[in-house]
Design a protein around this motif. Structure first.
Motif, PDB file in Angstrom:
ATOM      1  N   GLU B  36       0.844  -1.202   0.000  1.00  0.00           N
ATOM      2  CA  GLU B  36       0.000   0.000   0.000  1.00  0.00           C
ATOM      3  C   GLU B  36       0.870   1.238   0.000  1.00  0.00           C
ATOM      4  N   GLY B  37       0.378   2.270  -0.654  1.00  0.00           N
ATOM      5  CA  GLY B  37       1.149   3.504  -0.762  1.00  0.00           C
ATOM      6  C   GLY B  37       0.392   4.529  -1.565  1.00  0.00           C
ATOM      7  N   GLU B  38       1.026   5.682  -1.742  1.00  0.00           N
ATOM      8  CA  GLU B  38       0.381   6.785  -2.431  1.00  0.00           C
ATOM      9  C   GLU B  38       0.917   6.883  -3.856  1.00  0.00           C
ATOM     10  N   ALA B  39       0.003   7.127  -4.794  1.00  0.00           N
ATOM     11  CA  ALA B  39       0.420   7.238  -6.187  1.00  0.00           C
ATOM     12  C   ALA B  39       0.986   8.622  -6.443  1.00  0.00           C
ATOM     13  N   SER B  40       2.141   8.667  -7.154  1.00  0.00           N
ATOM     14  CA  SER B  40       2.682   9.975  -7.542  1.00  0.00           C
ATOM     15  C   SER B  40       3.452   9.820  -8.844  1.00  0.00           C
ATOM     16  N   ASN B  41       3.859  10.939  -9.411  1.00  0.00           N
ATOM     17  CA  ASN B  41       4.580  10.930 -10.688  1.00  0.00           C
ATOM     18  C   ASN B  41       3.874  10.094 -11.747  1.00  0.00           C
ATOM     19  N   LEU B  42       2.573  10.300 -11.831  1.00  0.00           N
ATOM     20  CA  LEU B  42       1.746   9.503 -12.734  1.00  0.00           C
ATOM     21  C   LEU B  42       2.050   9.863 -14.182  1.00  0.00           C
ATOM     22  N   ARG B  43       2.288   8.822 -15.007  1.00  0.00           N
ATOM     23  CA  ARG B  43       2.499   9.048 -16.449  1.00  0.00           C
ATOM     24  C   ARG B  43       1.640   8.076 -17.219  1.00  0.00           C
ATOM     25  N   THR B  44       0.925   8.598 -18.194  1.00  0.00           N
ATOM     26  CA  THR B  44       0.086   7.718 -19.018  1.00  0.00           C
ATOM     27  C   THR B  44       0.410   7.978 -20.485  1.00  0.00           C
ATOM     28  N   PRO B  45       1.491   7.409 -20.992  1.00  0.00           N
ATOM     29  CA  PRO B  45       1.863   7.614 -22.403  1.00  0.00           C
ATOM     30  C   PRO B  45       0.855   6.932 -23.342  1.00  0.00           C
ATOM     31  N   SER B  46       1.000   7.239 -24.611  1.00  0.00           N
ATOM     32  CA  SER B  46       0.020   6.755 -25.582  1.00  0.00           C
ATOM     33  C   SER B  46       0.027   5.236 -25.710  1.00  0.00           C
ATOM     34  N   SER B  47       1.044   4.604 -25.232  1.00  0.00           N
ATOM     35  CA  SER B  47       1.090   3.139 -25.289  1.00  0.00           C
ATOM     36  C   SER B  47      -0.060   2.510 -24.523  1.00  0.00           C
ATOM     37  N   GLY B  48      -0.627   3.268 -23.569  1.00  0.00           N
ATOM     38  CA  GLY B  48      -1.729   2.722 -22.784  1.00  0.00           C
ATOM     39  C   GLY B  48      -1.258   2.154 -21.450  1.00  0.00           C
ATOM     40  N   HIS B  49       0.070   1.970 -21.328  1.00  0.00           N
ATOM     41  CA  HIS B  49       0.573   1.524 -20.026  1.00  0.00           C
ATOM     42  C   HIS B  49       0.551   2.704 -19.075  1.00  0.00           C
ATOM     43  N   ILE B  50       0.515   2.393 -17.785  1.00  0.00           N
ATOM     44  CA  ILE B  50       0.491   3.466 -16.787  1.00  0.00           C
ATOM     45  C   ILE B  50       1.718   3.310 -15.883  1.00  0.00           C
ATOM     46  N   TYR B  51       2.450   4.377 -15.747  1.00  0.00           N
ATOM     47  CA  TYR B  51       3.625   4.354 -14.881  1.00  0.00           C
ATOM     48  C   TYR B  51       3.420   5.340 -13.754  1.00  0.00           C
ATOM     49  N   PHE B  52       3.768   4.935 -12.581  1.00  0.00           N
ATOM     50  CA  PHE B  52       3.727   5.882 -11.468  1.00  0.00           C
ATOM     51  C   PHE B  52       4.660   5.400 -10.351  1.00  0.00           C
ATOM     52  N   THR B  53       4.780   6.234  -9.367  1.00  0.00           N
ATOM     53  CA  THR B  53       5.619   5.863  -8.229  1.00  0.00           C
ATOM     54  C   THR B  53       4.701   5.660  -7.040  1.00  0.00           C
ATOM     55  N   LEU B  54       4.971   4.567  -6.353  1.00  0.00           N
ATOM     56  CA  LEU B  54       4.215   4.284  -5.134  1.00  0.00           C
ATOM     57  C   LEU B  54       5.122   4.658  -3.975  1.00  0.00           C
TER      58      LEU B  54
END
Lengths: 84, 450
Positions: B36-54
């Motif tokens: 469990e953690g907080e989502a930050s540095n959210l990136r949603t490039p056109s590839s459809g994948h989602i990157y973020f930092t927990l």
């Protein structure tokens, strides 16, 4: 549209009845709205009598056109099937 | 100072080999974990994948949600959201970073569905889709009712049963749809639009019977909610049981707790309607009759009052009679006085009128005539007498008188010629001898001259 007319007719009829029951109108006006009321009540009854129950199903053809056909469920088996 | 390598190692690893080793260990040890953690540095490039930092207060880890997982996500991932995630650790070798590959994530403290629901609800509410002012009244007596539900479900049977019981004449158009599963929302929305544009129905019921939150989920889908809000006719929602609320309920013009209740909401009880109508018609008749009776009684009462006291008209009539009498009396008196005077004058006039003289002459004439007649009759009588005495004197002188003394007159027969000489006749002739008291018919036998 018929339902609106029906509702309006019912409302008007109610108004007429209470007006008549209040009895403040002149005789002439009383008779006039009485006649109107009787006509309205007949019209309303006729509207109810004229309605015809159909249970239909809205179907979309492959070409996108929509059509109705009679729906027949087991629970509804005494319902005559109407084809549209 | 760095430690110098005195003992050469038996084996020197490449970076790649090391990274692979680390990855292997990590993947082995952390193949399935919850974090469990907080989502930050959210990136949603056109590839459809989602990157973020927990992250939490002191640490962080890179997280990735691949496209397939991202598409299944029911809610919008947002910066700062507290998450509970499930996944496995791996290493992104090009950067030598370890990360957690997510298989599932949900908002902390709230189900994902629930969060999504809240988010969508908030968004649509901001658009005004749920405004009470948008709610339209249901038609009083719909011509036809549209029903958007599954043909197989109990909801349809319930609705039809209630409609038939309450208003057996009401038409129904069913737009069959699946009411759960991935396709459901799109098809429900399409069916609502189709019924709305068909102009076939005056109101529609959209719904299904009870089920789990997931089962009812399609009625929370934006497409369905927007279709309901855009419907040309009022929509009654009837999803699940009384306790279940969906966004469809918020967008609908009327939210019925159950499909049966929805049917009750759209269909008046026909018998009641007819009863009401009859009742109103009866009240109409009663009211007008009472009115007329009242009027009649008032009339009768008024008439009694009128008859009970002398009418002004009657009084006036009497007075008129009175006056007329008096007027007549005086006039008559005057008139007869004048009449008398006029009569007197007339008599006087008539007395000297020429007609009076004519009148006396008229009586005189018959008297004169009478006297003339009497005179004439006397004169005539005298004349008669004189004539008679002359006639008797003449009588003695008549030749016929001679016959009385024995003479006769001979006449021929048949001519009557007086025979004066013997030779006037011949033997064998017939003659007649006229005597004083008759005649003799004689045959001449012989002529004897004297």
């Amino acid at each position: 549209m018929a339902p609106v007319k029906f509702e309006q007719a019912m409302a008007r009829l109610e108004t007429i009845v209470s007006e008549l029951e209040k009895g403040d109108l002149s005789l002439d006006d009383s008779l006039k709205i009485f006649e109107e009321g009787i006509k309205l009540s007949k019209t309303c009854l006729k509207m109810l009598d004229d309605a015809e129950r159909k249970v239909e199903i809205l179907i979309q053809d492959k070409d996108g056109r929509k059509r109705l056909r009679a729906l027949s469920l087991e629970e509804d088996e005494d319902e005559p099937a109407h084809s549209t | 100072m760095p430690r110098t390598v005195v003992d050469r190692p038996q084996r020197i690893l490449t970076v790649s080999a090391l990274t692979a080793l680390v990855r292997e260990r990590l993947e082995e040890s952390f193949s399935d974990l919850w974090v469990e953690g907080e989502a930050s540095n959210l990136r949603t490039p056109s590839s459809g994948h989602i990157y973020f930092t927990l992250k939490d207060a002191t640490s962080q880890i890179r997280a990735v949600l691949f496209r397939t997982g991202a598409q299944r996500l029911r809610f919008a991932l947002k910066e700062g959201l507290q998450l509970v995630v499930r996944g496995r650790l791996t290493v992104y070798e090009p950067r030598g970073e370890y990360q957690i590959v997510l298989e599932y994530l949900e908002p902390k403290g709230l189900g994902a569905l629930q969060l999504a629901l809240e988010q969508l609800k908030e968004r649509l509410a901001r658009e005004g889709l749920f405004d009470p002012s948008r709610k339209r009244p249901l038609p009083f007596l719909p011509r036809r009712v549209g029903v958007v539900t599954s043909l197989a479900g109990a909801a349809l049977r319930d609705i039809l049963a209630v409609l038939r019981r309450r208003c057996p004449t009401m038409g129904v158009v069913v737009a069959p749809v699946p009411v759960q599963g991935d396709e459901a929302a799109a098809q429900i929305a399409a069916a609502i639009r189709a019924l709305s544009s068909s102009k076939l129905v005056d109101v529609m019921i959209v719904g299904r019977g009870g089920g789990s939150l997931e089962d009812l989920w399609c009625f929370n889908e934006e497409a369905v909610v927007r279709a309901i809000a855009a419907s040309a006719v009022p929509v009654v929602s009837a999803v699940g049981h009384e306790i279940d609320f969906t966004l469809a309920d918020f967008a609908a013009d009327y939210r019925a707790p159950t499909p049966s209740a929805a049917a009750e909401a759209v269909a008046p009880v026909l018998d009641d309607l007819i009863e009401t109508l009859r009742d109103r018609a009866a009240r109409l008749k009663l009211a007008v009759r009472a009115r007329l009776r009242g009027d009649r009684q008032e009339c009768a009462a008024a008439l009694r009052v009128l008859y009970a006291r002398p009418l002004p008209v009657e009084q006036a009539a009497q007075r008129l009679d009175d006056l007329t009498g008096r007027l007549g009396g005086s006039v008559t008196d005057t008139l007869s006085a004048w009449q008398r005077r006029a009569d007197a004058c007339r008599h006087a006039l008539e007395a000297c009128s020429p007609r009076i003289r004519v009148g006396s002459a008229l009586t005189l004439v018959p008297q004169l005539v009478k006297r003339i007649e009497q005179g004439m009759r006397a004169a005539l009588a005298l004349k008669h007498q004189a004539t008679r005495s002359i006639a008797s004197a003449l009588d003695g002188l008549s030749p016929l008188a001679i016959l009385g003394r024995g003479y006769s007159i001979v006449q021929t027969v048949p001519d009557g010629t007086v025979v004066k000489r013997a030779r006037d006749v011949s033997a064998g002739d017939q003659v007649s001898a006229k005597l004083a008291d008759g005649r003799l018919l004689c045959d001449v036998r012989k002529i004897l001259p004297s």
